[in-house]
Design a protein around this motif. Structure first.
Motif, PDB file in Angstrom:
ATOM      1  N   UNK A 138     -29.102  48.460  48.808  1.00  0.00           N
ATOM      2  CA  UNK A 138     -27.747  48.269  49.425  1.00  0.00           C
ATOM      3  C   UNK A 138     -27.215  48.515  49.760  1.00  0.00           C
ATOM      4  N   UNK A 139     -26.796  50.048  48.627  1.00  0.00           N
ATOM      5  CA  UNK A 139     -25.317  50.567  47.953  1.00  0.00           C
ATOM      6  C   UNK A 139     -25.767  51.063  46.546  1.00  0.00           C
TER       7      UNK A 139
ATOM      8  N   UNK B 263     -25.396  65.307  42.586  1.00  0.00           N
ATOM      9  CA  UNK B 263     -24.885  64.442  43.892  1.00  0.00           C
ATOM     10  C   UNK B 263     -25.594  63.195  43.116  1.00  0.00           C
ATOM     11  N   UNK B 264     -24.906  62.204  43.131  1.00  0.00           N
ATOM     12  CA  UNK B 264     -25.786  60.649  43.452  1.00  0.00           C
ATOM     13  C   UNK B 264     -26.389  60.798  44.346  1.00  0.00           C
ATOM     14  N   UNK B 265     -27.306  59.298  44.292  1.00  0.00           N
ATOM     15  CA  UNK B 265     -27.955  59.552  45.924  1.00  0.00           C
ATOM     16  C   UNK B 265     -27.767  57.802  45.637  1.00  0.00           C
TER      17      UNK B 265
ATOM     18  N   UNK C 175     -18.989  52.192  51.284  1.00  0.00           N
ATOM     19  CA  UNK C 175     -18.008  52.279  49.690  1.00  0.00           C
ATOM     20  C   UNK C 175     -18.462  52.769  49.240  1.00  0.00           C
ATOM     21  N   UNK C 176     -20.238  53.276  48.994  1.00  0.00           N
ATOM     22  CA  UNK C 176     -20.526  53.548  47.536  1.00  0.00           C
ATOM     23  C   UNK C 176     -20.255  55.665  48.226  1.00  0.00           C
ATOM     24  N   UNK C 177     -20.890  55.702  49.507  1.00  0.00           N
ATOM     25  CA  UNK C 177     -20.821  57.022  50.196  1.00  0.00           C
ATOM     26  C   UNK C 177     -19.738  57.929  49.882  1.00  0.00           C
ATOM     27  N   UNK C 178     -18.915  56.925  49.996  1.00  0.00           N
ATOM     28  CA  UNK C 178     -16.874  56.728  49.550  1.00  0.00           C
ATOM     29  C   UNK C 178     -17.041  57.336  48.284  1.00  0.00           C
ATOM     30  N   UNK C 179     -17.370  57.193  48.336  1.00  0.00           N
ATOM     31  CA  UNK C 179     -17.609  56.996  46.265  1.00  0.00           C
ATOM     32  C   UNK C 179     -18.014  58.445  45.788  1.00  0.00           C
ATOM     33  N   UNK C 180     -18.907  58.235  46.494  1.00  0.00           N
ATOM     34  CA  UNK C 180     -19.546  60.043  45.767  1.00  0.00           C
ATOM     35  C   UNK C 180     -18.862  61.100  46.639  1.00  0.00           C
ATOM     36  N   UNK C 181     -19.002  60.891  47.370  1.00  0.00           N
ATOM     37  CA  UNK C 181     -18.317  61.908  48.285  1.00  0.00           C
ATOM     38  C   UNK C 181     -16.820  62.610  47.752  1.00  0.00           C
ATOM     39  N   UNK C 182     -15.827  60.975  46.803  1.00  0.00           N
ATOM     40  CA  UNK C 182     -15.120  61.797  45.836  1.00  0.00           C
ATOM     41  C   UNK C 182     -14.592  61.257  44.528  1.00  0.00           C
ATOM     42  N   UNK C 183     -16.072  61.741  44.181  1.00  0.00           N
ATOM     43  CA  UNK C 183     -16.186  62.226  43.379  1.00  0.00           C
ATOM     44  C   UNK C 183     -15.971  63.503  42.327  1.00  0.00           C
TER      45      UNK C 183
ATOM     46  N   UNK D 131     -11.512  55.692  42.122  1.00  0.00           N
ATOM     47  CA  UNK D 131      -9.486  55.717  42.449  1.00  0.00           C
ATOM     48  C   UNK D 131      -9.707  56.971  43.250  1.00  0.00           C
ATOM     49  N   UNK D 132     -10.704  57.717  43.241  1.00  0.00           N
ATOM     50  CA  UNK D 132     -10.077  58.371  44.680  1.00  0.00           C
ATOM     51  C   UNK D 132     -10.760  57.996  45.442  1.00  0.00           C
ATOM     52  N   UNK D 133     -11.080  57.618  45.419  1.00  0.00           N
ATOM     53  CA  UNK D 133     -12.027  56.846  46.799  1.00  0.00           C
ATOM     54  C   UNK D 133     -10.896  55.753  47.571  1.00  0.00           C
ATOM     55  N   UNK D 134      -9.659  55.836  46.660  1.00  0.00           N
ATOM     56  CA  UNK D 134      -8.720  54.593  47.247  1.00  0.00           C
ATOM     57  C   UNK D 134      -9.245  53.074  46.853  1.00  0.00           C
ATOM     58  N   UNK D 135     -10.300  52.819  46.705  1.00  0.00           N
ATOM     59  CA  UNK D 135     -10.930  51.686  46.752  1.00  0.00           C
ATOM     60  C   UNK D 135      -9.912  50.679  45.756  1.00  0.00           C
TER      61      UNK D 135
END
Ligand code: ARG
Length: 572
Positions: A83-84, A77-79, A61-69, A17-21
């Protein structure tokens, strides 16, 4: 108790949600065990799946989610991998806290069902006057395991052994009883004598139509309530039940009820009348049938509920049984653990139940076959079915040889007790560690081995945990904080946390093998820990923490094996 994957799922959902997905309706964030423990404890493919739907780059998208979380205090910090995938490694503090709460939890971290159901489990259900054979292993052990698991999860369970105690075979049995019965042989081994008589009559009736007719007459007399025939029938059923019960007792399997087919006798006529009245029972060629014209798979396959001669059959009896289970027991689920050949029968009675407007959730839990080393259904040298009792006795005898060899100092009583636990446990585990749909080869050497995914291996892991505490002679207090430092400690703690994740999953698709596999992994992880981390020779909080891990492993192994119906012993 909140499970670790639940904590991660919540946090990952927030991060999305934070990552606006844009999360589509009904999309469930999923967390699963890491496929490779080197990269973390848990993983999620949700960013990948979502990216595909949203036509985005999955790794981005995965990176954006990790950054936003917000991951502080829950995991590192999740890795992002491949493929994602997103990999999670929970923090040591969380794992320590969780391990302690599992340790003090009366259910070892297994959450209780949010909505407890009233579940009827219909399993084992042999036909009387015949011995149980090796094929009965599957329904009997799977059903018993599901019973144990469902109860542990807080469901209200009623087990019902729907024995086949009413059928055309009784014509021959009664005829033979009157003519050929050897009372002494009956007293010695009732089922053996009944089988002998039955076979003799069967052969005669095949060769001589007059005998066949006499058997039919005996059956009609029984059905009409003739006192003598009824008494013979009753005695046959009682004798059979005595033998059945002694096998179940030995196996520690119990039923709340033994309401066999005969119990429903008086209820069959009314069921058919009601079907006719409701327009569901239609005449066809003199018989009464239920048609399922709207169900393509059954369109050509009506269920006969009253035969042309007025007799009722298996389907009628099962419909009456369902009525009883709903009205007397308030069943909201019925699980039938019965082999795959009866698939059509259950499809029909389930469809009929829906047509009748009964609201009960029913599942046919099918299974494959047990094969001999030639990959064919196991038979004795004479071509007969292999009797269950013979299998169990042989298992215990074979286990005894191993037990005596492994530990010659045991007393006779201990030897007997341990051999029984191992022998019966081995046969149960060989069954329950398989996917229920796969056919498996019955192999003594494999199931009784102390190496590999077997009952003796798991029981021995439990014995090892007990040996540690025996050395302490009761001098142990468990700490109220623990530290997890060594890799072996961490791995074991993560594995222990998974007990609570595994047990509820068993009921998703009725798979006891999930629990068996989990326990096998736990035992392996424990051995790894034990090699890496000295317990009694360590000191201070390290020692206390390790003792706690050993005790928790011990409890989970014991409880987990108990859910499989397998008893542990403190020594072997
Ligand atoms: N007695 C049956 C048999 O041996 C199994 C009964 C299964 N239960 C049921 N409600 N139909 O095939």
């Amino acid at each position: 108790m909140t499970l670790l994957p639940q904590l991660l799922r919540k946090q990952l959902t927030l991060a999305l949600e934070e990552a606006d997905a844009e999360i589509p309706e009904g999309f469930q964030v999923a967390i699963s065990l890491a496929t490779d423990a080197r990269f973390g404890d848990y993983q999620s493919n949700s960013a990948m799946i979502l990216a595909k739907r949203l036509k985005q780059n999955p790794r981005e998208l995965a990176q954006a989610v990790v950054d936003a979380g917000e991951w502080d205090g829950l995991c590192e910090t999740p890795e992002i991998a491949g493929p994602g995938f997103i990999n999670f490694k929970v923090t040591t503090e969380i794992l320590q806290k969780h391990t302690l709460s599992v340790f003090i939890d009366g259910h070892l971290g297994v959450p209780q069902a949010a909505t407890p159901h009233t579940v009827i489990i219909d399993f084992s259900a042999p036909n009387v006057a015949k011995p149980m054979h090796i094929g009965h292993i599957r329904s009997t052990f799977i059903g018993d395991c599901l019973n144990r698991v469902a109860r542990y999860l807080g469901h209200k369970v009623i087990t019902d052994n729907h024995i086949g105690d009413w059928g055309t075979q009784f014509g021959m049995i009664i005829y033979g009883w009157k003519k050929y019965l050897n009372k002494e042989a009956l007293a010695e081994d009732a089922i053996r004598e009944l089988v002998r008589v039955y076979r003799q009559v069967n052969a005669e009736a095949k060769a001589d139509e007059a005998v066949m007719q006499e058997c039919r007459d005996e059956l009609v007399k029984l059905q009409q309530g003739d006192a003598e025939n009824h008494a013979i029938w009753q005695e046959t059923v009682d004798l059979s039940l005595d033998q059945l019960r002694s096998i179940y007792d030995w196996l520690d399997i119990s039923f709340d009820h033994y309401l066999g087919e005969s119990f429903y006798n008086d209820r069959l006529g009314p069921v058919v009348d009601e079907l006719i009245e409701k327009g569901l029972g239609e005449e066809s060629d003199g018989a009464i049938c239920i048609f399922f014209r709207d169900i393509p798979a059954l369109a050509e396959k009506p269920a006969i509920v009253r035969k042309r001669d007025g007799g009722f059959n298996y389907a009628t009896s099962d419909l009456a049984t369902i009525d009883y289970r709903i009205s007397e027991w308030n069943a909201d689920k019925i699980w039938y653990v019965v082999g795959a050949p009866q698939q059509l029968h259950f499809q029909q009675i389930f469809a009929a139940t829906t047509l009748r407007g009964n609201d009960v959730n029913m599942t046919h839990i099918t299974h494959g076959s047990i094969l001999g080393s030639n990959r064919k259904i196991m038979k004795t040298r004479d071509g007969d079915n292999v009797q269950l009792l013979d299998v169990l006795k042989e298992a215990v005898e074979r286990a005894k040889v191993l037990v005596v060899e492994k530990n010659p100092t045991l007393s006779d009583n201990e030897q007997k007790d341990i051999s029984e636990a191992i022998g019966l446990g081995a046969v149960k585990y060989a069954e329950l560690s398989q996917h229920r749909m796969t056919d498996y080869i019955f192999s003594w050497d494999k199931m009784l081995s102390f190496q590999g995914n077997t009952a003796p291996y798991l029981m021995n892991a439990y014995v090892r945990t007990r040996a540690i505490f025996r050395k302490l002679d009761g001098n142990v207090t468990f700490p109220d904080t623990i530290t997890l430092e060594a890799a072996g400690e961490r791995n074991l703690a993560i594995k222990l946390a998974q007990f609570g994740e595994t047990v509820p999953d068993i009921l998703n698709d009725f798979r006891p093998n999930l629990l068996a596999n989990y326990l096998f992994e736990l035992a392996q992880t424990f051995h790894g820990f034990y090699e890496e981390c000295p317990v009694l020779k360590s000191e201070g909080n390290t020692r206390a923490s390790r003792l706690l891990l050993c005790e928790l492993t011990s409890k989970v192994l014991k409880q987990g094996l108990d859910l499989l119906g397998i008893r542990v012993t403190d020594r072997m």
